[in-house]
Design a protein around this motif. Structure first.
Motif, PDB file in Angstrom:
ATOM      1  N   ARG A  33      83.838   9.017  41.117  1.00 37.12           N
ATOM      2  CA  ARG A  33      83.335   7.968  42.007  1.00 37.12           C
ATOM      3  C   ARG A  33      82.476   6.969  41.230  1.00 37.12           C
ATOM      4  O   ARG A  33      82.549   5.748  41.468  1.00 37.12           O
ATOM      5  CB  ARG A  33      82.529   8.611  43.129  1.00 37.12           C
ATOM      6  N   LEU A  34      81.649   7.471  40.307  1.00 41.96           N
ATOM      7  CA  LEU A  34      80.820   6.576  39.518  1.00 41.96           C
ATOM      8  C   LEU A  34      81.667   5.665  38.634  1.00 41.96           C
ATOM      9  O   LEU A  34      81.393   4.467  38.492  1.00 41.96           O
ATOM     10  CB  LEU A  34      79.860   7.396  38.646  1.00 41.96           C
ATOM     11  N   ILE A  35      82.722   6.228  38.019  1.00 45.85           N
ATOM     12  CA  ILE A  35      83.593   5.431  37.152  1.00 45.85           C
ATOM     13  C   ILE A  35      84.294   4.343  37.945  1.00 45.85           C
ATOM     14  O   ILE A  35      84.552   3.235  37.453  1.00 45.85           O
ATOM     15  CB  ILE A  35      84.611   6.340  36.441  1.00 45.85           C
ATOM     16  N   ALA A  36      84.592   4.639  39.211  1.00 44.99           N
ATOM     17  CA  ALA A  36      85.238   3.635  40.055  1.00 44.99           C
ATOM     18  C   ALA A  36      84.299   2.487  40.397  1.00 44.99           C
ATOM     19  O   ALA A  36      84.740   1.359  40.630  1.00 44.99           O
ATOM     20  CB  ALA A  36      85.740   4.296  41.347  1.00 44.99           C
ATOM     21  N   GLU A  37      82.996   2.772  40.431  1.00 40.05           N
ATOM     22  CA  GLU A  37      82.020   1.750  40.816  1.00 40.05           C
ATOM     23  C   GLU A  37      81.426   1.004  39.618  1.00 40.05           C
ATOM     24  O   GLU A  37      81.063  -0.165  39.726  1.00 40.05           O
ATOM     25  CB  GLU A  37      80.878   2.402  41.605  1.00 40.05           C
ATOM     26  N   ARG A  38      81.293   1.691  38.500  1.00 44.77           N
ATOM     27  CA  ARG A  38      80.630   1.107  37.332  1.00 44.77           C
ATOM     28  C   ARG A  38      81.449   1.364  36.077  1.00 44.77           C
ATOM     29  O   ARG A  38      82.260   2.296  36.022  1.00 44.77           O
ATOM     30  CB  ARG A  38      79.232   1.707  37.138  1.00 44.77           C
ATOM     31  N   ILE A  92      77.278   3.379  33.074  1.00 44.96           N
ATOM     32  CA  ILE A  92      76.939   4.758  33.443  1.00 44.96           C
ATOM     33  C   ILE A  92      76.193   5.446  32.292  1.00 44.96           C
ATOM     34  O   ILE A  92      75.193   6.136  32.498  1.00 44.96           O
ATOM     35  CB  ILE A  92      78.209   5.546  33.815  1.00 44.96           C
ATOM     36  N   ALA A  93      76.683   5.246  31.061  1.00 44.90           N
ATOM     37  CA  ALA A  93      76.015   5.844  29.907  1.00 44.90           C
ATOM     38  C   ALA A  93      74.609   5.285  29.745  1.00 44.90           C
ATOM     39  O   ALA A  93      73.656   6.025  29.444  1.00 44.90           O
ATOM     40  CB  ALA A  93      76.836   5.608  28.644  1.00 44.90           C
ATOM     41  N   ALA A  94      74.444   3.967  29.942  1.00 46.33           N
ATOM     42  CA  ALA A  94      73.121   3.354  29.819  1.00 46.33           C
ATOM     43  C   ALA A  94      72.171   3.901  30.878  1.00 46.33           C
ATOM     44  O   ALA A  94      70.983   4.153  30.607  1.00 46.33           O
ATOM     45  CB  ALA A  94      73.236   1.837  29.940  1.00 46.33           C
ATOM     46  N   ALA A  95      72.663   4.101  32.103  1.00 44.68           N
ATOM     47  CA  ALA A  95      71.822   4.672  33.162  1.00 44.68           C
ATOM     48  C   ALA A  95      71.411   6.097  32.831  1.00 44.68           C
ATOM     49  O   ALA A  95      70.281   6.519  33.106  1.00 44.68           O
ATOM     50  CB  ALA A  95      72.575   4.625  34.490  1.00 44.68           C
TER      51      ALA A  95
END
Length: 627
Positions: free
Chosen positions: A405-410, A415-418
């Motif tokens: 779901r995260l990959i679909a949004e960002r 994601i790695a930076a977060a």
């Protein structure tokens, strides 16, 4: 060699505990020439001393079948300097002699004395205790030593340093003359030798310390800092090393309390140990360190004696130890049982020469290093973060669903930076340190080729609006400057007293913080009528002064140079803060300059070098100063 010559029950206990072969000190007490004799053993903490004297006493306490016989009076007595060490020794002997049927009683201060008396009355083969509590049981008749066969003094040098000589002598005088006496100590000063001569017979001297008195598994480092920067350097050292467990040593319980509160405020998981903590609080703190709920322990010397933390890899001497023996005992909390450790001395630059002498006396080679900067810490953080994030982990289906779901949004980069940001948010922020390019490495009183005292090659002049005509005197002006500017005596240069005003030097790297402190304390200070402000040109701007600070047509202006403090003296003020200036305690009282300003009398309330009150009724903040 294996433990083949020991009784089978002890050998089995050692094997079950993972002991394949004895350590050097354990092997030494098992040599044929040591059997049955009184021993004087010099061995470092963490070298397996407890097991060494445990197996050394086996010949005297075990019967022919390798078990402990029934007895009402103890056969062996172990005396330790602190509660923690006595409890630790007791636990070691319990597993070592458990299969032999040993009953072990522990007698230490802070515990229920009535329970200890009941345990003694029921019969104990081995008694482990601290000198004061053992003497108390002895005087009350609860401890009978007439059948004692072995007496062990563990860390005997520490017990003498702590003032237990009379207790030890009374206890040993109550034991049979034919008993065996084992004396274990990390160091062998003259009082230990005298004690051995009185209570031992034909003692065999064993030393596993070697020529290098420092621990071979400990790396020693020394960091020279400005006295005002000590706390910030502590923070940066903790962040730079990120040790699994670290111990910080302070000289007083007040400084332990202050540093512990400061680290908690910054986000460190820290506990404190000092004389003001109860036994339950001490136990809770040590358990938090063992459970890894805390990673930093701030302690005084006495409170930390006898503590054994297997994960402790970093010791920081926030305040310098008294002597080489104190340095060894503090540092010996790490580098134990073959593990590597690091011991770091934080050295205010006026104390560097003294520390160099102490290190030479201890035969320790320390690396003199600069304190870690924010860039150093961030560089280490990056490597640690990458290593942690790349460690293999197990995922369940819910984790993978959330990841999709995260990959679909960002994007993966976002994601790695977060994730990196989340890791960094858990870490306390490093501190900006005073510019070391303008801080000297010299010792107290050292001067450069231009005649300046070390640390005052580049200074800023400040002005106080009182002088000789207002009874100005360096004995009370010096603590006034320290209190108002939140500096120590060591950080003040020359003081020049003129007719109506006084000038003094502050190192340029400190001048900004000093000026800000003056603004904050001007309104709340009891001596707020005294104005302290920067001076653009210094004492030569006074029309009554000529070059060199001499009045035209008169005697020279008084000049004072603040000398480094050798020992902090307590203030008699209501706050209870320590004073960095001995002179301030002797200042005459009663004389006051015109305008209601304090003159001969030392302004009351707080000692030199404190941070001043934090408002009405506030308590000054202890500062870490050379003693």
């Amino acid at each position: 060699m294996p433990f083949t010559q020991l009784p089978s029950l002890l050998a089995e206990a050692l094997s079950a505990r993972g002991y394949a072969a004895p350590t050097p000190v354990q092997a030494a007490v098992l040599e044929s020439e040591a059997l049955g004799r009184d021993l004087i053993v010099s061995a470092q903490t963490g070298s397996g001393k407890t097991v060494a004297f445990g197996i050394a006493m086996a010949e005297q306490v075990l019967d022919e079948e390798g078990k402990l016989p029934f007895t009402r009076e103890p056969l062996a007595l172990v005396i330790a300097p602190t509660r923690e060490l006595a409890l630790q020794v007791s636990l070691e002997l319990i597993w070592l002699y458990g299969k032999a049927g040993a009953r072990i009683a522990t007698c230490v201060g802070g515990m229920d004395a009535s329970k200890e008396r009941r345990a003694l009355s029921q019969g104990a083969h081995i008694v482990v205790g601290t000198p004061g509590r053992l003497r108390d049981h002895l005087e009350r008749g609860a401890l009978d030593l007439k059948s004692l066969k072995v007496a062990v003094l563990d860390e005997a040098d520490e017990m003498l340093d702590m003032g237990f000589r009379e207790d030890l002598e009374q206890i040993l005088d109550a034991t049979p003359g034919e008993r065996r006496t084992l004396l274990f100590s990390a160091t062998m000063p003259k009082p230990i030798v005298a004690l051995a001569k009185r209570y031992q017979r034909d003692a065999l001297r064993i030393s596993t310390v070697g020529e290098d008195r420092g621990h071979g598994d400990i790396t020693y480092q020394a960091v020279t800092v400005a006295p005002a920067d000590i706390e910030n350097v502590v923070v940066n050292l903790l962040r730079f090393h990120e040790a699994e467990s670290a111990m910080l040593f302070c000289a007083t319980r007040d400084n332990v309390r202050h540093l512990h509160a400061s680290l908690i405020e910054r986000g460190f998981d820290a506990v404190a140990l000092s004389g003001e903590h109860s036994q339950n609080e001490r136990n809770a703190a040590l358990q938090a360190l063992r459970d890894k709920r805390a990673r930093v322990c701030v302690a005084t010397d006495v409170a930390a004696r006898g503590i054994d933390l297997p994960t402790l890899s970093l010791v920081i001497h926030v305040e310098l130890p008294r002597d080489a023996e104190g340095l060894q005992h503090r540092s010996g909390r790490t580098g134990r049982a073959g593990k590597k450790g690091t011991a770091i001395l934080i050295v205010p630059y006026p104390r560097k020469k003294r520390v160099e002498m102490m290190l030479r006396g201890a035969k320790i080679n320390a690396d003199w290093i600069n304190p870690p900067t924010t860039d150093d810490i961030r560089r280490n953080d990056r490597e640690r973060l990458i290593a942690q994030l790349l460690e293999p982990v197990e995922y369940d289906e819910e984790d993978r669903a959330l990841a999709e779901r995260l990959i679909a949004e960002r994007s993966p980069e976002d994601i790695a930076a977060a994730l990196v940001r989340a890791f960094r948010a858990k870490m306390p922020a490093p501190e900006e340190l005073i510019d070391r390019t303008k801080q000297p490495m010299g010792s107290a009183g050292q001067k450069d080729v231009a005649g300046h005292r070390a640390g005052f090659e580049d200074t800023v002049w400040f002005r106080v609006d009182i002088g000789r005509r207002q009874n100005a005197d360096a004995r009370w002006i010096l603590p006034l400057i320290c209190r108002r500017g939140h500096v120590t005596k060591n950080e003040i240069g020359a003081i020049r007293i003129g007719a109506n005003e006084t000038f003094f030097q502050i190192p340029r790297p400190l001048s900004g913080k000093f000026a800000e402190s003056l603004k904050r304390t001007a309104s709340s200070a009891e001596d707020g009528e005294v104005t302290i402000e920067p001076s653009a040109v210094g004492p030569h701007a006074d029309g009554n002064q000529g070059p060199g600070g001499h009045r035209r047509g008169g005697p020279p202006v008084k000049r004072y140079e603040a000398k480094p403090t050798l020992r902090a003296r307590p203030s008699n003020g209501p706050s209870g803060a320590s004073s960095a200036s001995g002179a301030s305690d002797n200042a005459p009282r009663g004389a006051r300059p015109s305008g209601g300003r304090p003159a001969g009398g030392r302004p009351s309330g707080h000692g030199t070098g404190s941070r001043g009150p934090g408002g009405p009724g506030g308590r000054p903040k202890p500062s870490f100063r050379p003693k």
